[in-house]
Scaffold this active site. Sequence first.
Site, mmCIF file in Angstrom:
data_model
loop_
_atom_site.group_PDB
_atom_site.id
_atom_site.type_symbol
_atom_site.label_atom_id
_atom_site.label_comp_id
_atom_site.label_asym_id
_atom_site.label_seq_id
_atom_site.Cartn_x
_atom_site.Cartn_y
_atom_site.Cartn_z
ATOM 1 N N HIS A 160 0.851 -1.236 -0.209
ATOM 2 C CA HIS A 160 0.013 0.016 0.052
ATOM 3 C C HIS A 160 0.665 1.216 -0.066
ATOM 4 O O HIS A 160 2.095 1.281 0.273
ATOM 5 C CB HIS A 160 -0.863 0.058 1.382
ATOM 6 N N CYS A 247 -2.331 0.169 9.749
ATOM 7 C CA CYS A 247 -3.612 -0.621 9.323
ATOM 8 C C CYS A 247 -4.578 -1.218 10.654
ATOM 9 O O CYS A 247 -5.617 -1.450 10.442
ATOM 10 C CB CYS A 247 -3.206 -1.759 8.673
HETATM 11 C C1 CIR Z 1 -3.754 -7.853 3.512
HETATM 12 O O1 CIR Z 1 -2.884 -8.446 2.640
HETATM 13 O O2 CIR Z 1 -4.742 -7.327 3.263
HETATM 14 C C2 CIR Z 1 -3.542 -8.003 4.771
HETATM 15 N N1 CIR Z 1 -2.871 -9.239 5.256
HETATM 16 C C3 CIR Z 1 -2.496 -6.917 5.292
HETATM 17 C C4 CIR Z 1 -3.460 -5.594 5.319
HETATM 18 C C5 CIR Z 1 -2.464 -4.508 5.773
HETATM 19 N N2 CIR Z 1 -2.934 -3.169 5.690
HETATM 20 C C6 CIR Z 1 -2.567 -2.170 5.622
HETATM 21 O O3 CIR Z 1 -1.222 -2.080 5.872
HETATM 22 N N3 CIR Z 1 -3.172 -0.929 5.562
#
Ligand code: CIR
Length: 252
Positions: A160, A247
């Site tokens: 991201h 996140c």
């Molecule tokens: C994903 O791949 O969607 C989750 N395992 C990790 C999301 C992390 N989100 C973020 O950094 N905003």
Amino acid sequence: MQFTQAIVRRPAPSCGAGLTTAALGTPDYDKTLTQFHTYCATLRQLGVELTELPPLDGFPDSHFVEDVAVVTPEFAVITRPGAPARRGETGHIEPALAAHRELLPMRDGRLDGGDVMLVGKRFYIGLSGRTDADGVAAFESLVSRYGYTVVAVPVGAGLHLKSVVNALGDDLLLVSEALAAHPAFAGYRRIAIPAADEYAGNTLRVNGALITPAGYPRVQDAIATLGLPLHVIDTSEFRKMDGGLTCLSLRF
Ligand code: CIR
């Protein structure tokens, strides 16, 4: 922006079954919970009142609440997460946010909240494996009537945008070397992070303090020069699932 509230979700026992590109092994559930509690305690210490939502075992990534909504002082956009496996998480965040904000659901495109960085009244939105141009356009059509502008930034490597760039102040960014020279960020002071320390780009500013992941002494030294209170948190288990500090909460 001063935050008084945050929404978090306790990780589910299934959290090791989520999406990841990291080859760091499976997270230990007890350690995941310990790290989550430390994160929550740090937010509380910084004056933030938390709403802790229950674990959702059917959605192993659902504690990464940042991806399903974008909250501003006026409204909350409910996103259309780029990973199909995560799309059903949105219905589980809506009731918690509806108590605080008008909800603006996205109807088109793909967009993860992890790609959305708000600085002042400008959103920088990463074009990534999770967020596409249609998602950026749909998001812009919802927020522009509130006076917000939108700038799209190709993320290149990394999950991201906020994996590699975060605002430490209204005119200061912590940003990967790869993105530091991007014209979109030319008007900011920038602390550039070498590729080896890129994970620490996901440092979170909360109410005048910084929360940064453990294990990156060079980045700690660089941001310590800002003179802000610094909280160093172990995020090893979240990192195994491509997650970090931003996140794990929706702050507003
Ligand atoms: C994903 O791949 O969607 C989750 N395992 C990790 C999301 C992390 N989100 C973020 O950094 N905003």
